[in-house]
Motif scaffolding. Sequence first.
Motif, PDB file in Angstrom:
ATOM      1  N   THR A  35       0.853  -1.165   0.006  1.00  0.00           N
ATOM      2  CA  THR A  35       0.005   0.055  -0.012  1.00  0.00           C
ATOM      3  C   THR A  35       0.918   1.318   0.092  1.00  0.00           C
ATOM      4  N   LYS A  36       2.057   1.178   0.364  1.00  0.00           N
ATOM      5  CA  LYS A  36       2.944   2.231   0.669  1.00  0.00           C
ATOM      6  C   LYS A  36       3.338   3.046  -0.816  1.00  0.00           C
ATOM      7  N   VAL A  37       3.224   2.001  -1.784  1.00  0.00           N
ATOM      8  CA  VAL A  37       3.746   2.710  -3.055  1.00  0.00           C
ATOM      9  C   VAL A  37       2.573   2.582  -4.034  1.00  0.00           C
ATOM     10  N   GLY A  38       1.332   2.571  -3.280  1.00  0.00           N
ATOM     11  CA  GLY A  38       0.139   3.023  -4.150  1.00  0.00           C
ATOM     12  C   GLY A  38      -0.485   1.991  -4.804  1.00  0.00           C
ATOM     13  N   CYS A  39      -0.018   0.458  -4.509  1.00  0.00           N
ATOM     14  CA  CYS A  39      -0.691  -0.460  -4.815  1.00  0.00           C
ATOM     15  C   CYS A  39      -1.753  -1.245  -3.832  1.00  0.00           C
ATOM     16  N   LEU A  40      -2.498  -2.234  -4.331  1.00  0.00           N
ATOM     17  CA  LEU A  40      -3.333  -2.741  -3.511  1.00  0.00           C
ATOM     18  C   LEU A  40      -2.848  -3.876  -2.835  1.00  0.00           C
ATOM     19  N   GLY A  41      -2.662  -3.773  -1.416  1.00  0.00           N
ATOM     20  CA  GLY A  41      -2.381  -4.790  -0.700  1.00  0.00           C
ATOM     21  C   GLY A  41      -3.316  -5.825  -0.469  1.00  0.00           C
ATOM     22  N   SER A  42      -2.995  -7.120  -0.172  1.00  0.00           N
ATOM     23  CA  SER A  42      -4.285  -8.294  -0.078  1.00  0.00           C
ATOM     24  C   SER A  42      -3.872  -9.177   1.272  1.00  0.00           C
ATOM     25  N   LEU A  43      -4.667  -9.077   2.100  1.00  0.00           N
ATOM     26  CA  LEU A  43      -4.601  -9.864   3.281  1.00  0.00           C
ATOM     27  C   LEU A  43      -5.066 -11.153   3.231  1.00  0.00           C
ATOM     28  N   PRO A  44      -4.461 -12.189   3.181  1.00  0.00           N
ATOM     29  CA  PRO A  44      -5.219 -13.663   3.143  1.00  0.00           C
ATOM     30  C   PRO A  44      -5.728 -14.161   4.606  1.00  0.00           C
ATOM     31  N   LEU A  45      -6.983 -14.378   4.666  1.00  0.00           N
ATOM     32  CA  LEU A  45      -7.684 -14.885   5.652  1.00  0.00           C
ATOM     33  C   LEU A  45      -7.920 -16.330   5.617  1.00  0.00           C
ATOM     34  N   GLY A  46      -7.989 -16.901   4.410  1.00  0.00           N
ATOM     35  CA  GLY A  46      -8.097 -18.241   4.022  1.00  0.00           C
ATOM     36  C   GLY A  46      -9.353 -18.909   4.661  1.00  0.00           C
ATOM     37  N   ASP A  47      -9.068 -19.869   5.512  1.00  0.00           N
ATOM     38  CA  ASP A  47     -10.333 -20.423   6.312  1.00  0.00           C
ATOM     39  C   ASP A  47      -9.950 -20.355   7.870  1.00  0.00           C
ATOM     40  N   LEU A  48      -8.968 -19.105   8.213  1.00  0.00           N
ATOM     41  CA  LEU A  48      -8.876 -19.134   9.645  1.00  0.00           C
ATOM     42  C   LEU A  48     -10.217 -19.030  10.334  1.00  0.00           C
ATOM     43  N   PRO A  49     -10.073 -19.396  11.724  1.00  0.00           N
ATOM     44  CA  PRO A  49     -11.405 -18.926  12.607  1.00  0.00           C
ATOM     45  C   PRO A  49     -11.634 -17.588  12.604  1.00  0.00           C
ATOM     46  N   PRO A  50     -12.771 -17.200  12.671  1.00  0.00           N
ATOM     47  CA  PRO A  50     -13.272 -15.891  12.525  1.00  0.00           C
ATOM     48  C   PRO A  50     -12.756 -14.821  13.494  1.00  0.00           C
ATOM     49  N   GLU A  51     -12.548 -15.261  14.774  1.00  0.00           N
ATOM     50  CA  GLU A  51     -11.663 -14.427  15.797  1.00  0.00           C
ATOM     51  C   GLU A  51     -10.184 -14.263  15.218  1.00  0.00           C
ATOM     52  N   LYS A  52      -9.762 -15.204  14.702  1.00  0.00           N
ATOM     53  CA  LYS A  52      -8.372 -15.009  14.132  1.00  0.00           C
ATOM     54  C   LYS A  52      -8.327 -13.891  12.753  1.00  0.00           C
ATOM     55  N   CYS A  53      -9.409 -13.872  12.121  1.00  0.00           N
ATOM     56  CA  CYS A  53      -9.602 -13.025  11.042  1.00  0.00           C
ATOM     57  C   CYS A  53      -9.610 -11.742  11.444  1.00  0.00           C
ATOM     58  N   ILE A  54     -10.309 -11.472  12.476  1.00  0.00           N
ATOM     59  CA  ILE A  54     -10.446 -10.279  13.302  1.00  0.00           C
ATOM     60  C   ILE A  54      -9.123  -9.590  13.557  1.00  0.00           C
ATOM     61  N   GLU A  55      -8.328 -10.517  14.073  1.00  0.00           N
ATOM     62  CA  GLU A  55      -7.130 -10.146  14.828  1.00  0.00           C
ATOM     63  C   GLU A  55      -6.046  -9.776  13.463  1.00  0.00           C
ATOM     64  N   VAL A  56      -5.942 -10.462  12.829  1.00  0.00           N
ATOM     65  CA  VAL A  56      -5.023 -10.040  11.608  1.00  0.00           C
ATOM     66  C   VAL A  56      -5.400  -8.778  10.837  1.00  0.00           C
ATOM     67  N   ILE A  57      -6.644  -8.625  10.559  1.00  0.00           N
ATOM     68  CA  ILE A  57      -7.389  -7.615  10.078  1.00  0.00           C
ATOM     69  C   ILE A  57      -6.872  -6.273  10.925  1.00  0.00           C
ATOM     70  N   ARG A  58      -7.275  -6.347  12.064  1.00  0.00           N
ATOM     71  CA  ARG A  58      -6.641  -5.259  13.037  1.00  0.00           C
ATOM     72  C   ARG A  58      -5.344  -4.814  13.045  1.00  0.00           C
TER      73      ARG A  58
END
Length: 356
Positions: A35-58
């Motif tokens: 994102t720092k160079v103006g591109c789109l970063g993509s965060l993989p959540l895969g099939d993590l547990p929902p609470e882990k998804c929230i953790e890595v998003i934050r």
Amino acid sequence: MIWSNELTQRLGIEYPIIQAPMFGVTTPEMVTAATKVGCLGSLPLGDLPPEKCIEVIRATKKLSSRPFAVNIFVNEIPEVTDQLKTRYAEAKQFIQNLAQQQGLTVDLPDFEKISVNRYQEHVDAIISENCKVVSFTFGNLDEESIQKLKSNGTTLIGTCTSVREAQILESSGIDIICVQGFEAGGHRGSFEPGYLPKISGLSLLSQVYDAVKVPLIYAGGIYHAKTLLASRTLGAQGFQVGSLLLGSAESALADFEKERLRRVKESDIVLTRSFSGRYARGIRNVFIDAVENTEHILPYPYQRLLTNELRKVAKAQGNVDFLSIWLGQSITDYSGQSTSEILQNLITETEKESGN
């Protein structure tokens, strides 16, 4: 070269280059660097547990205030049967024996100990975190999930590996389609786990461009200016890069894995179902050779859940023969520079190559 287009405007980015959501490789730091160079970063959540998804998003939000996408797996979950449980037990014993023969001691989980997460739970977690760009693979979202996300103002990016899949995505109201070429690294995005379209990427891109009207991202073999510009000529508005970033400073790959990457030959790269039950492209090793043509491959996600502990132990011990190292057919030097530098170099090279 004019980078601005429908995709950059919709996603709020400067360059229509997308850092691939490589589950197990991409880190919040890699997303932020993109994102720092103006591109789109993509965060993989895969099939993590929902609470882990929230953790890595934050965790990612703490590092960057710029837009980034989150990516989920939307595969169907096979029905649990006595036959599946029996096959699981047999595969577990086979793999443990194989590892033991190679000096690797591992205690794989019993069937009752594994946990399967359904993507609908991820949708709720994503909405709770107000993520505005969601990409997905292994199928199509159900109608209810599409409506939930759309009601939240979310842009949806689906993945296709055939013209038919692209048409299904468009007819479902998906905003952008990522066309995954056959040469791409990692898991195939095909809707059916045992279905393997073998059409080459640029041929597929051209046909999908003629078949649908939504903006297209191309993924598969992009590693320098010429490959990016070739996909642009055939209709891509966005360009997804994955393997190019495997050796980067922000990659979650260990040093010994990056070293293996930098020694790879084209004959080492294969498609396999052995680690996860779905076709994926990566580096051939002892595990793949021993498992690929046996009955000990369970349907996804059970094979992945079975081998998860094996891969953890192998990584801890620096054993590349029992790890899944995914990469595409376009071999590079797998630079150890930061993701920001690698992407900026690609942008600069593309502008020079295009004459602007």
